[in-house]
Write a protein that holds these residues in place. Structure first.
Motif, PDB file in Angstrom:
ATOM      1  N   VAL A 120       0.770  -1.272   0.096  1.00  0.00           N
ATOM      2  CA  VAL A 120      -0.059   0.085   0.129  1.00  0.00           C
ATOM      3  C   VAL A 120       0.796   1.142   0.004  1.00  0.00           C
ATOM      4  CG1 VAL A 120      -1.706   1.528   1.191  1.00  0.00           C
ATOM      5  CG2 VAL A 120      -2.136  -1.095   0.950  1.00  0.00           C
ATOM      6  N   ALA A 121       1.886   1.377   0.892  1.00  0.00           N
ATOM      7  CA  ALA A 121       2.597   2.526   0.994  1.00  0.00           C
ATOM      8  C   ALA A 121       3.334   2.782  -0.311  1.00  0.00           C
ATOM      9  CB  ALA A 121       3.481   2.262   2.297  1.00  0.00           C
ATOM     10  N   TYR A 122       4.205   1.769  -0.481  1.00  0.00           N
ATOM     11  CA  TYR A 122       5.047   2.218  -1.919  1.00  0.00           C
ATOM     12  C   TYR A 122       4.336   2.115  -3.158  1.00  0.00           C
ATOM     13  CZ  TYR A 122       9.497   1.548   0.487  1.00  0.00           C
ATOM     14  OH  TYR A 122      10.659   1.943   1.394  1.00  0.00           O
ATOM     15  N   THR A 153       7.508   7.150   2.041  1.00  0.00           N
ATOM     16  CA  THR A 153       7.762   6.083   0.723  1.00  0.00           C
ATOM     17  C   THR A 153       7.722   7.391  -0.646  1.00  0.00           C
ATOM     18  OG1 THR A 153       5.336   5.735   0.325  1.00  0.00           O
ATOM     19  CG2 THR A 153       6.736   4.199   1.367  1.00  0.00           C
ATOM     20  N   ALA A 154       6.916   8.380  -0.367  1.00  0.00           N
ATOM     21  CA  ALA A 154       7.035   9.317  -1.255  1.00  0.00           C
ATOM     22  C   ALA A 154       8.208  10.023  -1.520  1.00  0.00           C
ATOM     23  CB  ALA A 154       5.821  10.206  -1.308  1.00  0.00           C
ATOM     24  N   VAL A 155       8.757  10.213  -0.344  1.00  0.00           N
ATOM     25  CA  VAL A 155      10.125  10.925  -0.636  1.00  0.00           C
ATOM     26  C   VAL A 155      11.236   9.912  -1.037  1.00  0.00           C
ATOM     27  CG1 VAL A 155      12.094  11.380   1.198  1.00  0.00           C
ATOM     28  CG2 VAL A 155       9.814  12.212   1.603  1.00  0.00           C
ATOM     29  N   GLU A 156      11.194   8.584  -0.824  1.00  0.00           N
ATOM     30  CA  GLU A 156      12.035   7.496  -1.399  1.00  0.00           C
ATOM     31  C   GLU A 156      11.895   7.572  -2.811  1.00  0.00           C
ATOM     32  OE1 GLU A 156      13.025   4.014   1.094  1.00  0.00           O
ATOM     33  OE2 GLU A 156      11.162   4.523   1.898  1.00  0.00           O
ATOM     34  N   VAL A 157      10.688   7.308  -3.199  1.00  0.00           N
ATOM     35  CA  VAL A 157      10.177   7.061  -4.532  1.00  0.00           C
ATOM     36  C   VAL A 157      10.417   8.353  -5.555  1.00  0.00           C
ATOM     37  CG1 VAL A 157       8.179   6.731  -6.239  1.00  0.00           C
ATOM     38  CG2 VAL A 157       8.551   5.329  -4.234  1.00  0.00           C
ATOM     39  N   GLY A 158      10.223   9.686  -5.110  1.00  0.00           N
ATOM     40  CA  GLY A 158      10.538  10.852  -5.771  1.00  0.00           C
ATOM     41  C   GLY A 158      12.186  11.018  -5.739  1.00  0.00           C
TER      42      GLY A 158
END
Length: 322
Positions: A120-122, A153-158
């Motif tokens: 869900v998060a990623y 996770t948005a920080v990491e994915v971004g």
């Protein structure tokens, strides 16, 4: 089997003995090892979530477990295989019968706690930023609620996607977590003016917002022309009303996004995203931040961490070994 169920809306979950499910055609029976908790679970319990189950209902939106039985017609999966799934409901139990088409094989190097905290998060952040907002390398991404389950996770994915990331969270400890996840700039939502800081950094091209309320309004005022805003939750309890004339002046785009809706309308969006994310995990690019692990009977205390916004990253309920 044991299951934590909503018996009455607005009341704590009850640990109940219920009948072990039998998988129907197209389903698999999964022995649940762990269930990742989400803010949406608290809304289900209140009766304010987009989908309302018939009571009594077992909550728990995402799970990891081992397949114990296959329903008729199931292909491509086998008994004994470890899988993760966004089931929507049913994760807080010893067993769950779920559609085979939503199961994602879990690689050997991913343990069950990580897998239960992963989808869900990623998945939310990756589909939101890649498929919906089409975030480009070099763009400036503002993440509100950046220390939470999806925000982190948005920080990491971004960062993996090449963006310059501005993380907004409450307090020094949460901001340090965002910095460790790769944030380029930090904003304390308790003491700093979001609009002023973001504008001083050059404005936002994409806004990722699970908070809503005044933070959304401040972020919108800090947007660059043609920015995209993603409202994907309202943890503040305030659903912002968006003035259309403000969108017009800067040619802004507000993108409605409900990740779970793709399970029914376009599941390939999710399975394609999961394939990318699992590759990233296997390559060591991402790893879930699990801040708390609780036993099944302590699920109410685990959910309180989400309600009070005391959790950083993910909260997981461990149900069995595996």
């Amino acid at each position: 089997m044991r299951a934590m169920q909503v018996v009455e809306l607005g009341q704590p979950l009850e640990l109940r003995e219920v009948e072990k499910p039998t998988p129907l055609a197209g389903e698999v029976l999964v022995k649940v090892h762990a269930c990742g908790l989400n803010f949406g679970d608290t809304l289900v319990i209140k009766g304010t979530y987009q989908e309302k189950p018939q009571l009594p209902a077992t909550v728990g939106m995402e799970l990891c477990g081992t397949i114990e039985a296959l329903g008729a017609g199931v292909e491509g999966l086998h008994v004994g295989q470890k899988v993760g799934a966004y089931s929507g409901f049913g994760g807080l139990a010893d067993y769950a019968a779920i559609p085979a088409e939503i199961c994602v094989p879990v690689p050997d190097e991913m343990d069950s706690l990580d897998a239960a905290a992963f989808l869900v998060a990623y998945g939310t952040s990756h589909v939101a930023l890649d498929y919906k907002a089409q975030l480009q390398p070099g763009e400036r991404l503002l993440v509100l609620g950046a220390s939470g389950g999806v925000g982190l996770t948005a920080v990491e994915v971004g960062k993996i996607m090449g963006a310059e990331v501005i993380a907004c969270a409450r307090g020094a400890a949460k901001l340090e977590l965002c910095k460790a996840a790769g944030a380029d700039h930090l904003i304390c939502s308790e003491t700093e003016d979001i609009r002023d800081v973001v504008k001083s950094l050059g404005g936002a091209d994409v806004v990722y917002d699970p908070i809503g309320g005044d933070q959304f309004k401040a972020a919108m005022r800090a947007c660059n022309p043609e920015a995209r805003l993603l409202p994907l939750g309202f943890a503040s309890g305030d659903v912002p009303q968006i003035p259309a004339n403000h969108l017009l002046v800067k040619n802004l785009t507000v993108i409605g996004f409900y990740w779970g809706g793709y399970v029914r309308v376009k599941p390939k969006v999710l399975t394609d995203s999961f394939a990318t994310l699992i590759d990233w995990y296997s390559a060591g690019k991402i790893k879930p931040h699990v801040s708390a692990v609780h036993a099944l009977e302590d699920a109410n205390a685990a959910l309180d961490l989400l309600r009070t916004r005391k959790a950083t990253g993910k909260v997981v309920v461990k149900i069995s070994a595996g």
